[in-house]
Design an enzyme around this catalytic site. Structure first.
Site, PDB file in Angstrom:
ATOM      1  CB  CYS A   1       3.475  16.982  10.527  1.00 22.82           C
ATOM      2  SG  CYS A   1       2.587  15.457  10.248  1.00 22.82           S
TER       3      CYS A   1
ATOM      4  NE  ARG B   1       2.759  22.323  13.167  1.00 22.46           N
ATOM      5  CZ  ARG B   1       1.681  23.054  12.856  1.00 22.46           C
ATOM      6  NH1 ARG B   1       1.366  24.086  13.637  1.00 22.46           N
ATOM      7  NH2 ARG B   1       0.937  22.787  11.811  1.00 22.46           N
TER       8      ARG B   1
ATOM      9  CD1 TRP C   1      -1.620  13.892  14.191  1.00 26.46           C
ATOM     10  CD2 TRP C   1      -0.565  13.643  16.135  1.00 26.46           C
ATOM     11  NE1 TRP C   1      -2.534  13.457  15.104  1.00 26.46           N
ATOM     12  CE2 TRP C   1      -1.924  13.297  16.303  1.00 26.46           C
ATOM     13  CE3 TRP C   1       0.283  13.577  17.226  1.00 26.46           C
ATOM     14  CZ2 TRP C   1      -2.436  12.872  17.520  1.00 26.46           C
ATOM     15  CZ3 TRP C   1      -0.228  13.154  18.435  1.00 26.46           C
ATOM     16  CH2 TRP C   1      -1.565  12.813  18.568  1.00 26.46           C
TER      17      TRP C   1
ATOM     18  CG  ASN D   1       1.083  20.024   8.629  1.00 26.05           C
ATOM     19  OD1 ASN D   1       0.478  19.047   9.050  1.00 26.05           O
ATOM     20  ND2 ASN D   1       0.728  21.270   8.920  1.00 26.05           N
ATOM     21  N   GLY D   2      -0.249  17.891   6.315  1.00 26.34           N
ATOM     22  CA  GLY D   2      -1.571  17.942   5.681  1.00 26.34           C
ATOM     23  C   GLY D   2      -1.994  16.543   5.261  1.00 26.34           C
TER      24      GLY D   2
ATOM     25  CD  GLU E   1     -15.856  15.965  29.179  1.00 31.92           C
ATOM     26  OE1 GLU E   1     -14.786  16.458  28.781  1.00 31.92           O
ATOM     27  OE2 GLU E   1     -15.905  14.901  29.840  1.00 31.92           O
TER      28      GLU E   1
ATOM     29  CE  LYS F   1     -13.009  17.996  30.351  1.00 36.68           C
ATOM     30  NZ  LYS F   1     -11.991  17.141  29.938  1.00 36.68           N
TER      31      LYS F   1
ATOM     32  CD  GLU G   1     -10.277  16.425  33.247  1.00 33.78           C
ATOM     33  OE1 GLU G   1      -9.700  15.425  32.786  1.00 33.78           O
ATOM     34  OE2 GLU G   1     -10.937  17.220  32.550  1.00 33.78           O
TER      35      GLU G   1
ATOM     36  CG  HIS H   1     -34.758  10.162  43.090  1.00 32.40           C
ATOM     37  ND1 HIS H   1     -36.024   9.994  43.594  1.00 32.40           N
ATOM     38  CD2 HIS H   1     -34.904  10.271  41.739  1.00 32.40           C
ATOM     39  CE1 HIS H   1     -36.901   9.966  42.604  1.00 32.40           C
ATOM     40  NE2 HIS H   1     -36.261  10.140  41.479  1.00 32.40           N
TER      41      HIS H   1
ATOM     42  CE  LYS I   1      -4.745  14.744  26.267  1.00 34.27           C
ATOM     43  NZ  LYS I   1      -5.926  15.483  26.600  1.00 34.27           N
TER      44      LYS I   1
HETATM   45  C1  BG6 Z   1      -7.136  10.601  31.519  1.00 32.35           C
HETATM   46  C2  BG6 Z   1      -7.065  11.989  30.883  1.00 32.35           C
HETATM   47  O1  BG6 Z   1      -5.891  10.234  31.986  1.00 32.35           O
HETATM   48  O2  BG6 Z   1      -7.580   9.634  30.578  1.00 32.35           O
HETATM   49  C3  BG6 Z   1      -8.465  12.331  30.393  1.00 32.35           C
HETATM   50  O3  BG6 Z   1      -6.618  12.940  31.834  1.00 32.35           O
HETATM   51  C4  BG6 Z   1      -8.950  11.262  29.424  1.00 32.35           C
HETATM   52  O4  BG6 Z   1      -8.437  13.591  29.761  1.00 32.35           O
HETATM   53  C5  BG6 Z   1      -8.862   9.862  30.010  1.00 32.35           C
HETATM   54  O5  BG6 Z   1     -10.279  11.530  29.061  1.00 32.35           O
HETATM   55  C6  BG6 Z   1      -9.076   8.802  28.942  1.00 32.35           C
HETATM   56  O6  BG6 Z   1      -8.033   8.893  27.993  1.00 32.35           O
HETATM   57  P1  BG6 Z   1      -8.146   8.302  26.516  1.00 32.35           P
HETATM   58  O7  BG6 Z   1      -6.823   8.652  25.892  1.00 32.35           O
HETATM   59  O8  BG6 Z   1      -8.345   6.829  26.629  1.00 32.35           O
HETATM   60  O9  BG6 Z   1      -9.291   8.975  25.832  1.00 32.35           O
END
Ligand code: BG6
Length: 593
Positions: A2, A27, A71, A97-98, A466, A470, A473, A489, A588
């Site tokens: 937070c 935060r 948070w 915060n904590g 993954e 990355k 993305e 294959h 996100k």
């Molecule tokens: C996408 C994000 O929209 O959703 C990814 O850009 C994320 O980073 C994916 O892995 C799944 O999101 P969440 O919040 O369900 O884990």
């Protein structure tokens, strides 16, 4: 994580507190509040962003006050759980915060002494403890109260009738901003940079008494001196903690996040996952998710099968939603950082309708996923601002390791060494971060290519996926992750000197097969970079370049390997000048199907 703020001076505190809080929303931003003292204590808080609170507030008098942006960890985001929290007299207000680990026992004790609690939070116990110990000296009451508290805290205490603010820190950051006839207390530098760049960093165990003209720091009841620093960053830089992007900052937060998440599970007195695998009713574990969370789910499949010895399936939620078959005798685990991804929420609802028990692993307290499932297991990654998931991914793996270890069928000696391995993981990740320069070098080399392959086997196959995600993305390079045995294959057709291959090698039963795959890739002229445990001479001989990984139990290798691939993707994207934190066409959390 937070954000907290305190101000004491000659100017009206309200606009200053709100301005500082807005700078701390990176935060946490699920609820906020302020408290001021003029003739009495006034508290205003709600489950809204700072901007909305500012619009809703009447003009409040007072030149001293505290504020908080939240948070949530204990108690869903709501008006009553928002900070500041008060004591029974309504004269003492606290922002925190904590995490107070022993808050439940303190709450029971205080309730038996007649204290009435208004919220579900851990924080509120502090306000009541200060009330309990107050004998006319606020500093003494705060110091005594903190002796009862176990856990992490940065707190600021405001009391009607007192002419100072009292604050303290333990395992949470807290700074003092020095002004001219005014002073600030804050979680972090960004909050106060519009007012001053003279800062004191408080140390573990410090208690500070702040008036408009003076700052006194104490430790174990004795006066201590803390050095003043001049800050040269602007507020945005400071929000990133001096890192150029949130993604890099969040990658570097992983040792702390891993420690916090594991510590939380180890401190729990109740079973974290509360699974009833022992009674044989459950034959399959179904792990559902999207995006990076799906890659964590797939790693979870390998981890559960190896350590628990029951069948596990990882499914893309978006695909699961159109399958007509819903398995029976299944324990379902949904993984979602945000707790709001529409495909995952729909899958959860389908499973619930079919009578399945669903546990969710999520990062956001109060998220929809945490409301519609039977049980919520939180990771402690804190707010993840960068669109590309990094720290939330490794924290999700911590939850899956805990799930598997808590249900594990391995012998006690193996279990002890695995628990030890889990405790040491944050240190191993730090070793990877300390080797950043090497990764920057290879990233600069790889940034010239427009295609890339990632290959792995077993529990590192999801890591290959993954790593490729990355890179896609953040750098817009066309990258593919493959189970190494699959290259022959089909994908072999694409290999050439223009398609670098990143091979993830672990010290497990897949190593020999990976060696063969690396030879096959090399024989087709593709550049090859290997991630391999240090001292693996055969790999060093074969690969063009090697990113060496710290020695650890192979079951934990996905954690260190993923961190290295996060750094690789970050520095390739940086070399290519990409908008790393907010890549085109992505969000996100995708809240629509
Ligand atoms: C996408 C994000 O929209 O959703 C990814 O850009 C994320 O980073 C994916 O892995 C799944 O999101 P969440 O919040 O369900 O884990």
């Amino acid at each position: 994580m937070c954000g907290i703020i305190g101000f004491i001076g000659e100017r009206q505190a309200q606009p200053i507190l709100l301005g500082c809080l807005a700078k701390l929303e990176y935060r946490g931003y699920d609820s906020c509040g302020i408290a001021l003292v003029s003739d009495s204590l006034k508290v205003y808080k709600d489950a809204v962003r700072v901007e909305q609170l500012a619009k809703a507030l009447p003009r409040l008098d007072g030149t001293v006050g505290i504020g908080h942006t939240r948070w949530a960890t204990h108690g869903e985001p709501s008006k009553i759980n928002a900070h500041p929290h008060c004591d029974c007299t309504g004269r003492i207000a606290v922002v925190h915060n904590g995490i107070i680990n022993n808050y439940q026992s303190l709450r029971r004790q205080l309730t038996s002494e007649g204290h009435k609690f208004a919220s579900e939070t851990d924080t509120e116990v502090i306000a009541h403890l200060v009330e309990k110990y107050y004998q006319g000296d606020l500093v003494e009451a705060v110091e005594t109260a903190l002796r009862d508290v176990e856990g992490s805290y940065a707190i600021i205490v405001l009391m009607a009738g007192e002419s100072n603010l009292v604050a303290a820190r333990k395992d949470s950051p807290l700074i003092i901003g020095i002004g001219d006839r005014e002073n600030f207390i804050a979680s972090d530098v960004p909050a106060i940079l519009d007012y001053t760049n003279r800062v004191i960093y408080l140390e573990e165990g410090d208690v500070v008494i702040v008036t408009k003209d003076e700052v006194k720091v104490r430790r174990d009841g004795a006066k201590v001196i803390r050095q003043e620093h001049e800050i040269l960053w602007n507020a945005e830089q400071a929000q990133k903690g001096g890192y150029e992007h949130f993604m890099l900052k969040e990658i570097h937060e992983q040792p702390k996040v891993i420690r916090a998440t594991v510590a939380e599970y180890m401190a729990e007195t109740e079973p974290v996952f509360d699974l009833a695998l022992a009674d044989g009713l459950i034959s399959t574990m179904l792990i559902l998710a999207c995006g990076s969370s799906y890659h964590a789910a797939l790693a979870g499949k390998y981890i559960v099968e190896e350590l628990v010895g029951i069948s596990a399936r990882a499914e893309l939620a978006s695909e699961f939603n159109y399958s007509t078959y819903i398995p029976t005798r299944t324990q379902a685990i949904a993984i979602t950082q945000s707790g709001e991804t529409a495909d995952t929420l729909r899958a959860i609802r389908r499973l619930k309708e079919a009578g399945c028990r669903v546990i969710v692993i999520t990062n956001v307290v109060g998220s929809t996923a945490s409301r519609i499932t039977d049980r919520t297991v939180y990771i402690r990654a804190g707010p993840e601002i960068s669109v590309a998931a990094t720290k939330s991914f490794t924290a999700q793996l911590m939850a899956l390791y805990w799930l598997a270890l808590s249900q594990s069928k391995v012998n006690i000696r193996r279990l002890d060494s695995l628990i030890m391995g889990l405790r040491q993981l944050s240190g191993k990740v730090q070793q990877v971060l300390d080797n950043e320069e090497t990764i920057v070098e290879y990233a600069n080399y790889l940034s010239q290519y427009d295609n890339a392959f990632f290959i792995g086997r077993g529990v590192n196959f999801p890591v290959a996926l993954e790593g490729a995600l990355k890179l896609k993305e953040v750098s817009y390079i066309h990258a593919e992750g493959y189970a190494a045995g699959e290259l022959k294959h089909g994908p072999f057709a694409l290999l050439s000197s223009k398609t670098p291959v990143i091979a993830i090698v672990a010290q497990d039963n897949t190593r020999e097969a990976m060696l063969t795959n690396i030879k096959e890739v090399k024989s087709r002229g593709a550049p090859l970079i290997a991630l391999a445990p240090e001292g693996d001479e055969a790999i060093e001989e074969l690969a063009d370049q090697v990113i060496t990984m710290p020695p650890l139990d192979a079951i934990f290798s996905p954690v260190v390997n993923t961190v290295a691939l996060q750094l690789l993707a970050y520095y390739i994207a940086k070399q290519r000048g990409c908008p790393i934190d907010f890549p085109r066409n992505l969000a996100k959390s995708v809240t629509v199907e």
